[in-house]
Design an enzyme around this catalytic site. Structure first.
Site, mmCIF file in Angstrom:
data_model
loop_
_atom_site.group_PDB
_atom_site.id
_atom_site.type_symbol
_atom_site.label_atom_id
_atom_site.label_comp_id
_atom_site.label_asym_id
_atom_site.label_seq_id
_atom_site.Cartn_x
_atom_site.Cartn_y
_atom_site.Cartn_z
ATOM 1 N N LYS A 180 0.858 -1.187 0.000
ATOM 2 C CA LYS A 180 0.000 0.000 0.000
ATOM 3 C C LYS A 180 0.884 1.222 0.000
ATOM 4 O O LYS A 180 1.700 1.410 0.895
ATOM 5 C CB LYS A 180 -0.917 -0.016 1.221
ATOM 6 C CG LYS A 180 -2.213 0.783 1.064
ATOM 7 C CD LYS A 180 -2.046 2.295 0.879
ATOM 8 C CE LYS A 180 -1.478 2.960 2.120
ATOM 9 N NZ LYS A 180 -1.455 4.471 1.937
ATOM 10 N N THR A 234 4.802 8.068 14.137
ATOM 11 C CA THR A 234 4.596 7.353 15.395
ATOM 12 C C THR A 234 3.114 7.298 15.751
ATOM 13 O O THR A 234 2.625 6.285 16.261
ATOM 14 C CB THR A 234 5.406 8.028 16.516
ATOM 15 O OG1 THR A 234 6.800 7.873 16.226
ATOM 16 C CG2 THR A 234 5.107 7.400 17.869
ATOM 17 N N ALA A 236 0.514 7.157 13.699
ATOM 18 C CA ALA A 236 -0.101 6.095 12.906
ATOM 19 C C ALA A 236 0.378 4.728 13.377
ATOM 20 O O ALA A 236 -0.388 3.757 13.390
ATOM 21 C CB ALA A 236 0.222 6.291 11.427
ATOM 22 N N GLU A 254 8.547 0.978 11.598
ATOM 23 C CA GLU A 254 9.669 1.920 11.524
ATOM 24 C C GLU A 254 9.053 3.298 11.540
ATOM 25 O O GLU A 254 8.414 3.720 10.578
ATOM 26 C CB GLU A 254 10.474 1.660 10.245
ATOM 27 C CG GLU A 254 11.862 2.292 10.271
ATOM 28 C CD GLU A 254 11.902 3.640 9.590
ATOM 29 O OE1 GLU A 254 11.872 4.660 10.323
ATOM 30 O OE2 GLU A 254 11.952 3.679 8.360
ATOM 31 N N CYS A 288 13.019 10.658 8.276
ATOM 32 C CA CYS A 288 12.889 10.251 9.681
ATOM 33 C C CYS A 288 14.244 10.145 10.366
ATOM 34 O O CYS A 288 14.340 10.289 11.584
ATOM 35 C CB CYS A 288 12.142 8.917 9.777
ATOM 36 S SG CYS A 288 12.897 7.576 8.819
ATOM 37 N N GLU A 388 8.714 15.945 16.037
ATOM 38 C CA GLU A 388 9.232 15.742 14.686
ATOM 39 C C GLU A 388 8.594 16.757 13.728
ATOM 40 O O GLU A 388 7.383 16.743 13.525
ATOM 41 C CB GLU A 388 8.951 14.325 14.211
ATOM 42 C CG GLU A 388 9.614 14.000 12.887
ATOM 43 C CD GLU A 388 9.433 12.553 12.473
ATOM 44 O OE1 GLU A 388 10.372 11.980 11.904
ATOM 45 O OE2 GLU A 388 8.335 11.989 12.714
#
Length: 482
Positions: A180, A234, A236, A254, A288, A388
């Site tokens: 996806k 994070t 999600a 990840e 990231c 972030e």
């Protein structure tokens, strides 16, 4: 000239989507339409998962010997290498990632794949254990078998890298895969599907579905999915982990990062700043692993700030297709606004704005641009140091001594990456061992693909790359016999 994908790649074939309406893929540089593509809906997910389940149960791929699976994946990687320039062009067009980054990244994709291939060649697919009791008449055979149907869900910022990190080991292990991808990456991932189609995979083994978040959640919740492999935020990741926990699915995550770069007092500052250009501001800051918290000793603090100011102001911002552009636009308008809001928050929190700011660069108002920004006098408790941002925003934090630097670096909910700079490599290694993070680079060394990659704390669960990454797509089976 635009690229169009009006079909979905499901189970190895291009089929009509359940929703015929195509999504316009717009350039983050000037909002022009660079392509159009079909988007998957739950009905398409059902077809893809059913194809994957059928192929897996029939052993069409899972029953193929590992060396034959390896040969097919090598063929796919050779096709990608031969089409590296087209891959890079598509990603730049849809993502706004600068051309230097997308083209240079093709070499990284080869190293990533080759590390998995090496791991597969040496993997213990089946091993006979030596009994702990020499008098025992029994022996145990330990097998590593495919998990089943894998839902691989990846973000938009580095699509080929994220896709390969999942589909290559999953397929090497014998799984069937539903990949996806983000709507923004419909063009490059459509081309990925073309390469997979030409590589020789059996029917049903892989599908590539661009889709929105609602359809993504439908996929990972599907009862015929055995493992979820996710890269993304994070927030999600927490939702996905909850779904996986309720259904007892295997899961690897990840997730985000807020990584620190520790400049030790004896570091070569020119070398460090040159390295931070790539480890902190790669891919427009939409990475990231970006080391965006720069920790500087008080004895050299203003020297570090000045050097970073010169670096940030030297970077050309503009059309990502231009060869001399270092930083392109943000992926979407809403993300551009999000980054600009963080810059305003930093000013409101009392950080010293050294260069940049929340204004849009002159002449680039049509695109999703953010002015590269540097903050000094940042306290590690500030939002710009803890959350972030995912954009070209750096913060410089002062530390008193080495223990203080390590404390500040570890004072984060994240633990994905990090860096240490020192004239004494052995000393830098000793500091690196104290950092609570999954990957640490010393003096700008690139992240390797043979070792495991992943995060501590809220930066994830599980690891990717190399033998460890391959192993996460297998189940252990023990057979005991006389």
């Amino acid at each position: 000239m635009t690229t169009t994908y009006d079909r979905l790649f499901i189970g190895g074939s291009w089929v009509k989507p359940s929703d015929p309406e195509l999504l316009d893929i717009r350039s983050p540089h000037d909002q022009s339409v660079v392509g159009r593509a079909a988007q998957a809906q739950p009905a398409d997910v059902d077809r893809a998962v059913a194809a994957a389940r059928t192929s897996f149960e029939a052993g069409a791929w899972s029953g193929t010997p590992p060396h034959e699976r390896l040969a097919v994946l090598r063929r796919y990687n050779e096709l990608r290498e031969r089409n590296a320039e087209k891959v890079a062009e598509l990603i730049t067009a849809e993502n706004g990632s600068a051309a230097w980054f997308t083209l240079a990244g093709q070499g990284g994709l080869s190293r990533q794949a080759n590390a998995y291939f090496k791991a597969a060649e040496n993997f213990d697919w089946e091993a006979v254990l030596v009994p702990s009791d020499p008098a025992s008449p029994f022996r145990s055979i330990v097998r590593r078998e495919a998990i089943g149907v894998v839902a691989a869900v990846i973000p938009w910022n580095s699509p080929f890298s994220a896709a390969n990190a999942k589909i290559i080991p999953a397929l090497l292990a014998g799984n069937s895969v539903v990949l996806k991808v983000s709507p923004e990456n419909s063009l490059s991932m459509g081309f990925l599907a073309e390469l997979l189609e030409r590589s020789g995979l059996p029917q049903g083994v892989i599908s590539v579905l661009p889709a929105d978040r609602a359809t993504s959640e439908y996929l990972i919740s599907h009862p015929d999915i055995d493992k979820i492999a996710f890269t993304g935020s994070t927030r999600a990741g927490r939702t996905i982990a909850s779904i996986a926990g309720q259904q007892l699915k295997r899961v690897s995550l990840e997730l985000g990062g807020k990584s620190a770069a520790l400049i030790l007092p004896d570091a070569d500052l020119q070398q460090a700043v040159h390295g931070l250009k790539f480890s902190s501001l790669l891919n427009n800051g939409e990475a990231c692993i970006a080391q965006v918290r720069i920790l500087a000793p008080r004895s050299r603090y203003e020297e570090v700030v000045t050097a970073l100011k010169e670096l940030v102001e030297s970077l050309k911002v503009g059309d990502p297709l231009a060869q001399d552009t270092f930083i392109g636009p943000m992926i979407r308008r809403d993300h551009q606004q999000r980054v600009r809001d963080y810059i305003r928050a930093g000013i409101e929190e009392g950080a010293r704005l050294i260069t940049g700011g929340s204004h849009i660069p002159a002449g680039l108002e049509a695109g999703n641009y953010v002015t590269p920004t540097l903050f000094a006098d940042v306290d590690n408790s500030m939002r710009i140091a803890q959350e972030e941002i995912f954009g070209p925003v750096l913060v410089v934090i002062a530390y008193d001594d080495e223990d203080d630097a390590v404390r500040i670096a570890n004072d984060s909910e994240y633990g994905l990456s990090g860096g240490v700079w020192s004239a004494d490599t052995d000393h830098a290694l000793s500091v690196a061992r104290r950092l609570r993070t999954g990957t640490v680079t010393v003096n700008g060394a690139p992240i390797g693909f043979d070792g495991p990659f992943g995060g501590f704390k809220t930066s994830g669960i599980g690891r990717e790359y190399g033998a460890v990454g391959l192993g996460t797509y297998t189940e252990y089976k023990t057979i005991t016999t006389i």
